[in-house]
Design a protein around this motif. Structure first.
Motif, short mmCIF file in Angstrom:
data_model
loop_
_atom_site.label_atom_id
_atom_site.label_comp_id
_atom_site.label_asym_id
_atom_site.label_seq_id
_atom_site.Cartn_x
_atom_site.Cartn_y
_atom_site.Cartn_z
N VAL A 66 -29.99 -7.86 -72.70
CA VAL A 66 -29.43 -8.34 -73.97
C VAL A 66 -28.13 -9.08 -73.67
O VAL A 66 -27.41 -8.74 -72.72
N ASP A 67 -27.86 -10.08 -74.48
CA ASP A 67 -26.68 -10.91 -74.30
C ASP A 67 -25.52 -10.30 -75.08
O ASP A 67 -25.58 -10.15 -76.31
N LEU A 68 -24.46 -9.94 -74.38
CA LEU A 68 -23.30 -9.30 -75.00
C LEU A 68 -22.15 -10.26 -75.25
O LEU A 68 -21.06 -9.84 -75.64
N SER A 69 -22.41 -11.56 -75.04
CA SER A 69 -21.31 -12.52 -75.15
C SER A 69 -20.73 -12.60 -76.55
O SER A 69 -19.56 -12.92 -76.73
N THR A 99 -33.82 -7.94 -79.32
CA THR A 99 -32.92 -7.90 -80.48
C THR A 99 -31.47 -7.98 -80.01
O THR A 99 -31.13 -7.48 -78.93
N LEU A 100 -30.64 -8.57 -80.81
CA LEU A 100 -29.21 -8.63 -80.50
C LEU A 100 -28.55 -7.30 -80.87
O LEU A 100 -28.90 -6.69 -81.88
N PRO A 101 -27.61 -6.82 -80.06
CA PRO A 101 -26.94 -5.57 -80.38
C PRO A 101 -26.18 -5.67 -81.71
O PRO A 101 -25.53 -6.67 -81.99
N ALA A 102 -26.30 -4.64 -82.51
CA ALA A 102 -25.59 -4.61 -83.79
C ALA A 102 -24.11 -4.33 -83.55
O ALA A 102 -23.75 -3.65 -82.57
N PRO A 103 -23.22 -4.83 -84.40
CA PRO A 103 -21.79 -4.52 -84.26
C PRO A 103 -21.55 -3.01 -84.33
O PRO A 103 -22.27 -2.28 -85.00
#
Length: 315
Positions: free
Chosen positions: A211-214, A304-308
């Motif tokens: 997952v992309d954490l940028s 999926t993108l990590p949720a805040p």
């Protein structure tokens, strides 16, 4: 004339018998059976029928073998990255080799758990105030326990005891090729040779297991009356090869002043591993200097993108 009576009588009797048996008295009786031509025609017909049957069966058998290879490639994918779609009443569940190990497998034996170390362990997560600046790998000689733990179970999705028993539909071993951050698994098909038109390939892309954490945002709230200096966040991931190791991704530090209620953080260092993290469970720490002020598990799912995330100091 009397001399001909017996002959004429015999001819008459023969004629009557021929009439009764529906055979012409003027033609000799035909012997019962097949001629050579008829036998050749029957043999040709049987050969053609057998050929059609074998061709049809061969196509069906080949299709079944190709389908079996496809099914097993899907099992390999599931064993590496887990279930891609929601299950268990719509709930997502993390599973697979990457979730357990934090990386891709190198071989089929490793994926199957053949000849590998005992991974079914629960390890306390360790924080290192001075990890390797490039890789982010923690130094296990100077750990700081966080009070949280990881479990590495190496889930055996393939349900087999050895790689020699897990073959494609044609009896060939699957061929893995690891080229980080991607991986390919090859079924060589009917001709048992790579590069043919009957090859089947499974590709594990970077987005399938990372997952992309940028752009991932972590908000830290200050629930204390006073301020805090040099606050940062650290994401700790498990990486297991011959031992359990921890990779740390950290943010820059910020200061909380008494009137500041919250600050947003983003992971930025070490640069080599800040942007991408494996799917699975991770530990998120809020630090003041080297002191752990807050902590929690965070789960990253494939595709999926990590949720805040929001944590509080002094809560």
């Amino acid at each position: 004339m009397r001399f001909f009576y017996p002959i004429l009588s015999a001819c008459r009797d023969q004629f009557v018998l021929a009439r009764l048996s529906n055979v012409s008295p003027l033609k000799p009786r035909r012997q019962v059976g097949f001629t050579l031509l008829e036998m050749l025609m029957v043999i040709a017909l049987l050969a053609a029928t057998a050929g059609i049957g074998l061709a049809t069966f061969g196509d069906e058998d080949g299709s079944a073998r190709d389908l079996d290879s496809s099914r097993k490639l899907a099992l390999i994918e599931k064993a590496i990255v887990g279930q891609r779609t929601a299950a268990y009443g719509g709930e997502m569940r993390l599973s697979g080799f990457v979730v357990d190990m934090g990386r891709l497998p190198n071989t089929m034996d490793e994926l199957l758990g053949v000849g590998t170390p005992a991974y079914a362990t629960i390890s306390d997560v360790q924080y290192d105030p001075t990890p390797d600046a490039t890789s982010g790998i923690a130094d296990n000689s100077a750990p700081v326990p966080t009070g949280l733990a990881f479990s590495a179970g190496l889930r055996k999705q393939l349900q087999t005891g050895a790689s020699s028993k897990f073959l494609d539909g044609w009896g060939n071993a699957f061929v893995p090729t690891l080229s980080l951050p991607t991986m390919a698994w090859l079924s060589k098909g009917r001709d048992a040779a790579a590069g043919g038109t009957d090859d089947q390939t499974l590709t594990i892309a970077a987005t399938d297991w990372q997952v992309d954490l940028s752009s991932w945002k972590v908000t830290v709230k200050n629930a204390d009356a006073g301020g805090h200096v040099a606050v940062s966040i650290v994401l700790i991931s498990q990486e297991a090869d011959t031992a359990i190791r921890w990779r740390q991704r950290a943010s820059a530090t910020q200061d909380f002043f008494a009137l500041t209620s919250s600050l947003d953080f983003q992971l930025s260092i070490p640069a080599a591993h800040a942007a991408q993290a494996p799917i699975g469970r991770h530990v998120l720490l809020v630090l003041e200097g080297a002191t752990i002020k807050a902590k929690r598990y965070v789960d990253f799912y494939p595709g999926t993108l990590p949720a805040p995330v929001t944590l509080e100091i002094g809560a």
